[in-house]
Motif scaffolding. Structure first.
Motif, mmCIF file in Angstrom:
data_model
loop_
_atom_site.group_PDB
_atom_site.id
_atom_site.type_symbol
_atom_site.label_atom_id
_atom_site.label_comp_id
_atom_site.label_asym_id
_atom_site.label_seq_id
_atom_site.Cartn_x
_atom_site.Cartn_y
_atom_site.Cartn_z
ATOM 1 N N ARG A 43 0.824 -1.213 0.000
ATOM 2 C CA ARG A 43 0.000 0.000 0.000
ATOM 3 C C ARG A 43 0.866 1.275 0.000
ATOM 4 O O ARG A 43 1.819 1.383 0.762
ATOM 5 C CB ARG A 43 -0.849 -0.048 1.270
ATOM 6 N N PHE A 54 -4.545 8.806 7.160
ATOM 7 C CA PHE A 54 -3.864 8.610 5.885
ATOM 8 C C PHE A 54 -4.830 8.326 4.761
ATOM 9 O O PHE A 54 -6.007 8.010 4.980
ATOM 10 C CB PHE A 54 -2.797 7.507 5.975
ATOM 11 N N MET A 58 -4.290 1.127 -3.085
ATOM 12 C CA MET A 58 -4.061 -0.324 -3.062
ATOM 13 C C MET A 58 -4.428 -0.966 -4.405
ATOM 14 O O MET A 58 -5.548 -1.441 -4.592
ATOM 15 C CB MET A 58 -4.891 -0.946 -1.930
ATOM 16 N N LYS A 71 -8.149 -0.085 -4.774
ATOM 17 C CA LYS A 71 -8.970 0.549 -3.733
ATOM 18 C C LYS A 71 -8.231 1.782 -3.239
ATOM 19 O O LYS A 71 -7.001 1.765 -3.119
ATOM 20 C CB LYS A 71 -9.208 -0.412 -2.560
ATOM 21 N N VAL A 73 -8.427 4.098 0.092
ATOM 22 C CA VAL A 73 -9.059 4.071 1.424
ATOM 23 C C VAL A 73 -8.507 5.189 2.288
ATOM 24 O O VAL A 73 -7.302 5.436 2.316
ATOM 25 C CB VAL A 73 -8.868 2.679 2.090
ATOM 26 N N HIS A 85 -13.156 5.062 8.569
ATOM 27 C CA HIS A 85 -12.606 4.585 7.291
ATOM 28 C C HIS A 85 -13.628 4.820 6.172
ATOM 29 O O HIS A 85 -14.818 4.583 6.369
ATOM 30 C CB HIS A 85 -12.328 3.077 7.340
ATOM 31 N N THR A 109 -14.401 -3.309 2.598
ATOM 32 C CA THR A 109 -13.315 -3.291 3.591
ATOM 33 C C THR A 109 -13.750 -4.001 4.874
ATOM 34 O O THR A 109 -12.994 -4.812 5.436
ATOM 35 C CB THR A 109 -12.905 -1.836 3.906
ATOM 36 N N ARG A 112 -14.365 -8.014 3.866
ATOM 37 C CA ARG A 112 -13.239 -8.855 3.421
ATOM 38 C C ARG A 112 -12.195 -8.995 4.529
ATOM 39 O O ARG A 112 -11.516 -10.003 4.644
ATOM 40 C CB ARG A 112 -12.658 -8.389 2.094
ATOM 41 N N CYS A 222 -2.106 -0.322 11.952
ATOM 42 C CA CYS A 222 -1.603 -0.512 10.583
ATOM 43 C C CYS A 222 -0.508 0.495 10.226
ATOM 44 O O CYS A 222 -0.261 0.760 9.053
ATOM 45 C CB CYS A 222 -2.760 -0.417 9.605
ATOM 46 N N LEU A 286 -2.925 -6.755 7.862
ATOM 47 C CA LEU A 286 -2.790 -5.337 7.477
ATOM 48 C C LEU A 286 -3.827 -4.967 6.430
ATOM 49 O O LEU A 286 -4.159 -3.803 6.263
ATOM 50 C CB LEU A 286 -1.392 -5.077 6.890
ATOM 51 N N GLY A 287 -4.305 -6.006 5.694
ATOM 52 C CA GLY A 287 -5.258 -5.777 4.611
ATOM 53 C C GLY A 287 -4.556 -5.754 3.278
ATOM 54 O O GLY A 287 -3.538 -5.078 3.123
ATOM 55 N N MET A 288 -5.087 -6.526 2.326
ATOM 56 C CA MET A 288 -4.445 -6.624 1.005
ATOM 57 C C MET A 288 -5.425 -6.291 -0.116
ATOM 58 O O MET A 288 -6.612 -6.626 -0.049
ATOM 59 C CB MET A 288 -3.912 -8.036 0.777
#
Ligand SMILES: NC(=O)C1=CN([C@@H]2O[C@H](COP(=O)(O)OP(=O)(O)OC[C@H]3O[C@@H](n4cnc5c(N)ncnc54)[C@H](O)[C@@H]3O)[C@@H](O)[C@H]2O)C=CC1
Ligand SMILES: O=C([O-])C1=[NH+]CCC1
Length: 306
Positions: A43, A54, A58, A71, A73, A85, A109, A112, A222, A286-288
């Motif tokens: 990211r 922030f 992504m 994405k 975000v 978010h 978000t 998933r 994160c 962390l989220g992908m």
């Protein structure tokens, strides 16, 4: 440009059922860890000092799943009356690069991320879990209860939040088998599965409070200088991540504690690394982008957008 279809959060909510999302996420985590068909840079983040937030970009390409998507975000942790978010998803044709759909990314978000934790828990939990503890009572806490309940039947759910009224409200929403707790130690005592979903910058969960052999989904923190889990717990657990590269760049829980990463969860799904179920395990999420891409693809397929 062809007509760009706009897909609302209501439509995404209707379509993205955990029964289809969880298996799709499981497959995508394995595909990612093969390192052959998924191209996904870590990211790219623009920091906003005034809000301590922030904007993250992504992008992802998956040959196997025919996905070209990105994405964007935002995370504004100080927001009070609106969500912290917000996200939008763009899906392109993977063969021509033509934009096809713009989807609301908030629900994607939420769902998933929880589906990913559900997959990690499926592989790493030690036996049949009875007690679930959630630290945090926001959007992710809610989606995690829903996704984990798709795979497991918990006898007891306990919620702690740094503002107690948040824990009380969520416990009431969940109902009968759910309690709000004033202390983290009370919430996690003898818990089989613990989920940390806070905006904390400093550890909220400590080694002494955790039952040996418990599984922890560490979803918040994160930023490289933020952590939710104390360093002793990180160092004594077997640590799994979504992306090794992402974790080493973004996860304060890993960077600050210098905990060793044992494997990506995709390696476990592929069978190339062991699921150490009998040990205390941490899945650092962390989220992908591939998770977002797969979720968005399920939505546009269902809507007949090809
Ligand atoms: N790993 C992933 O893929 C994703 C991770 N996240 C992260 O998960 C966490 C939760 O996200 P959401 O539920 O959407 O946020 P949210 O704003 O809905 O909930 C945050 C929760 O943290 C609590 N909180 C706020 N400040 C705190 C503090 N200093 N100490 C302890 N608790 C505090 C709030 O009361 C609230 O219960 C965030 O850290 C977020 O960045 C979010 C999306 C994806
Ligand atoms: O993957 C994601 O969308 C996010 N991870 C942390 C904040 C948002």
């Amino acid at each position: 440009m062809d007509t760009l279809v706009i897909v609302s959060s209501e439509k995404v909510t209707d379509i993205l059922d955990y029964t289809i999302l969880i298996p799709a996420i499981e497959k995508s985590l394995a595909e990612f860890s093969k390192r052959t068909g998924v191209i996904q840079p870590v990211r790219n983040v623009v920091l906003i000092p005034e809000s301590e937030g922030f904007l993250g970009c992504m992008p992802v390409y998956s040959r196997e799943d025919d996905i070209l998507a990105a994405k964007i975000v935002s995370f504004f942790p100080q927001n009070k009356d609106v969500s912290t978010h917000h996200a939008v998803m763009l899906i392109f044709c993977a063969h021509t690069g033509i934009p096809k759909a713009l989807l609301d990314g908030d629900v994607i978000t939420a769902k998933r991320t929880a589906a990913t934790s559900a997959v990690a828990t499926k592989y790493l939990v030690n036996g049949k879990p009875d007690v679930l503890a959630l630290l945090g009572s926001g959007v992710q806490a809610r989606s995690h209860v829903a996704a984990l309940s798709e795979l497991f039947t918990f006898k007891e759910i306990r919620i702690w939040n740094h503002r107690f009224d948040g824990a009380v409200k969520l416990a009431e929403e969940i109902g009968l088998n759910c309690a709000s707790c004033r202390d983290v130690s009370e919430a996690v005592k003898n818990a089989d599965v613990i989920v940390t979903v806070t905006s904390a910058k400093n550890p909220v969960l400590r080694l002494d409070w955790v039952k040996p052999g418990a599984h922890i989904n560490a979803v918040g923190a994160c930023r490289p200088d933020w952590s939710e889990i104390d360093a002793d717990l990180m160092r004594s657990a077997v640590v799994y991540v979504d992306s090794r590269e992402g974790a080493l760049k973004e996860s304060g829980d890993i960077i600050l504690s210098q905990a060793e990463i044992y494997a990506e969860i995709g390696d476990v799904i592929l069978g190339t690394r062991e699921a150490m179920r009998e040990k205390t395990t941490v899945f650092k999420s962390l989220g992908m982008a591939i998770e977002d891409g797969v979720a968005a693809k399920l939505v546009i397929k269902k809507l007949g957008i090809e």
